[in-house]
Design a protein around this motif. Structure first.
Motif, short mmCIF file in Angstrom:
data_model
loop_
_atom_site.label_atom_id
_atom_site.label_comp_id
_atom_site.label_asym_id
_atom_site.label_seq_id
_atom_site.Cartn_x
_atom_site.Cartn_y
_atom_site.Cartn_z
N VAL A 33 0.87 -1.18 0.00
CA VAL A 33 0.00 0.00 0.00
C VAL A 33 0.90 1.23 0.00
O VAL A 33 1.79 1.35 0.84
N SER A 34 0.69 2.12 -0.96
CA SER A 34 1.48 3.35 -1.01
C SER A 34 0.56 4.53 -1.30
O SER A 34 -0.48 4.39 -1.94
N ALA A 35 0.94 5.69 -0.79
CA ALA A 35 0.17 6.91 -0.99
C ALA A 35 0.93 7.81 -1.97
O ALA A 35 2.15 7.87 -1.96
N ARG A 36 0.16 8.49 -2.81
CA ARG A 36 0.74 9.44 -3.77
C ARG A 36 -0.35 10.36 -4.27
O ARG A 36 -1.53 10.12 -4.05
N LEU A 37 0.06 11.41 -4.95
CA LEU A 37 -0.91 12.29 -5.60
C LEU A 37 -1.32 11.67 -6.93
O LEU A 37 -0.49 11.11 -7.64
N PRO A 38 -2.60 11.75 -7.29
CA PRO A 38 -3.06 11.16 -8.55
C PRO A 38 -2.65 12.03 -9.73
O PRO A 38 -2.43 13.23 -9.60
N ASP A 39 -2.56 11.40 -10.91
CA ASP A 39 -2.36 12.19 -12.11
C ASP A 39 -3.71 12.78 -12.52
O ASP A 39 -4.75 12.51 -11.90
N ALA A 40 -3.73 13.60 -13.56
CA ALA A 40 -4.95 14.31 -13.96
C ALA A 40 -6.08 13.36 -14.32
O ALA A 40 -7.24 13.58 -13.94
N THR A 41 -5.78 12.29 -15.03
CA THR A 41 -6.82 11.33 -15.43
C THR A 41 -7.41 10.62 -14.22
O THR A 41 -8.63 10.48 -14.09
N GLU A 42 -6.55 10.19 -13.29
CA GLU A 42 -7.02 9.52 -12.07
C GLU A 42 -7.87 10.47 -11.23
O GLU A 42 -8.91 10.08 -10.70
N ARG A 43 -7.42 11.72 -11.12
CA ARG A 43 -8.17 12.72 -10.35
C ARG A 43 -9.57 12.91 -10.94
O ARG A 43 -10.56 12.97 -10.22
N GLU A 44 -9.66 12.95 -12.27
CA GLU A 44 -10.96 13.12 -12.92
C GLU A 44 -11.85 11.88 -12.72
O GLU A 44 -13.03 11.99 -12.39
N LEU A 45 -11.29 10.70 -12.94
CA LEU A 45 -12.07 9.46 -12.80
C LEU A 45 -12.59 9.24 -11.38
O LEU A 45 -13.69 8.73 -11.18
N LEU A 46 -11.78 9.64 -10.39
CA LEU A 46 -12.18 9.46 -8.99
C LEU A 46 -12.89 10.68 -8.43
O LEU A 46 -13.28 10.69 -7.26
N ASP A 47 -13.07 11.72 -9.26
CA ASP A 47 -13.76 12.95 -8.86
C ASP A 47 -13.14 13.55 -7.60
O ASP A 47 -13.81 13.84 -6.62
N LEU A 48 -11.81 13.73 -7.66
CA LEU A 48 -11.05 14.24 -6.51
C LEU A 48 -10.70 15.71 -6.71
O LEU A 48 -10.31 16.12 -7.80
N PRO A 49 -10.81 16.48 -5.64
CA PRO A 49 -10.30 17.86 -5.72
C PRO A 49 -8.77 17.85 -5.73
O PRO A 49 -8.14 16.86 -5.33
N ASP A 50 -8.17 18.94 -6.21
CA ASP A 50 -6.71 19.04 -6.22
C ASP A 50 -6.15 18.83 -4.81
O ASP A 50 -6.73 19.29 -3.83
N GLY A 51 -5.03 18.14 -4.74
CA GLY A 51 -4.33 17.96 -3.47
C GLY A 51 -4.73 16.74 -2.66
O GLY A 51 -4.10 16.46 -1.65
N VAL A 52 -5.78 16.02 -3.08
CA VAL A 52 -6.20 14.83 -2.34
C VAL A 52 -5.40 13.63 -2.85
O VAL A 52 -5.43 13.33 -4.05
N PRO A 53 -4.67 12.93 -1.96
CA PRO A 53 -3.88 11.79 -2.40
C PRO A 53 -4.73 10.54 -2.65
O PRO A 53 -5.90 10.49 -2.28
N VAL A 54 -4.10 9.56 -3.29
CA VAL A 54 -4.73 8.26 -3.51
C VAL A 54 -3.87 7.20 -2.83
O VAL A 54 -2.68 7.40 -2.56
N LEU A 55 -4.49 6.07 -2.55
CA LEU A 55 -3.77 4.91 -2.07
C LEU A 55 -3.71 3.90 -3.21
O LEU A 55 -4.73 3.55 -3.80
N SER A 56 -2.52 3.46 -3.51
CA SER A 56 -2.32 2.42 -4.51
C SER A 56 -2.13 1.12 -3.75
O SER A 56 -1.24 0.99 -2.91
N VAL A 57 -3.00 0.14 -4.00
CA VAL A 57 -2.97 -1.14 -3.29
C VAL A 57 -2.68 -2.24 -4.30
O VAL A 57 -3.47 -2.46 -5.22
N LEU A 58 -1.56 -2.91 -4.12
CA LEU A 58 -1.18 -4.03 -4.98
C LEU A 58 -1.15 -5.29 -4.13
O LEU A 58 -0.44 -5.34 -3.12
N VAL A 59 -1.93 -6.30 -4.52
CA VAL A 59 -1.99 -7.56 -3.79
C VAL A 59 -1.64 -8.68 -4.77
O VAL A 59 -2.25 -8.79 -5.83
N ILE A 60 -0.66 -9.49 -4.38
CA ILE A 60 -0.25 -10.64 -5.19
C ILE A 60 -0.38 -11.89 -4.34
O ILE A 60 0.23 -11.99 -3.28
N ALA A 61 -1.21 -12.83 -4.80
CA ALA A 61 -1.38 -14.11 -4.11
C ALA A 61 -0.63 -15.18 -4.89
O ALA A 61 -0.74 -15.25 -6.12
#
Length: 90
Positions: A33-61
């Motif tokens: 799990v890592s936190a970062r700022l979204p790119d413009a496309t991610e921000r639009e798809l997630l309907d996020l205001p500027d400055g709100v970070p996202v969590l990237s979750v990668l799970v491998i079984a």
């Protein structure tokens, strides 16, 4: 329209359910799990205001041999999530 799965089809010939068979295949799970700022496309798809970070979750079984059998890669708005972990200590 997809036909409903007949109850008899959810069991293998051995009588073991598909879900329990799948769980025996997965021997290890690694989560990152890592936190970062979204790119413009991610921000639009997630309907996020500027400055709100996202969590990237990668799970491998993986199975017992270490082969990946399932991968999930999810992006979540960080301001709408709560993470909880439980670990057995014995």
């Amino acid at each position: 329209m997809t036909p409903r799965l007949a109850a008899s089809n959810i069991f293998s010939e051995s009588g073991q359910s598909v879900a329990s068979r799948r769980m025996t295949l997965m021997n290890m799970q690694e989560s990152t799990v890592s936190a970062r700022l979204p790119d413009a496309t991610e921000r639009e798809l997630l309907d996020l205001p500027d400055g709100v970070p996202v969590l990237s979750v990668l799970v491998i079984a993986c199975d017992a041999s270490g082969q990946a059998v399932q991968v999930s890669d999810v992006l979540l708005p960080a301001d709408r999530q709560e993470l909880e972990d439980t670990y057995r200590l014995n």
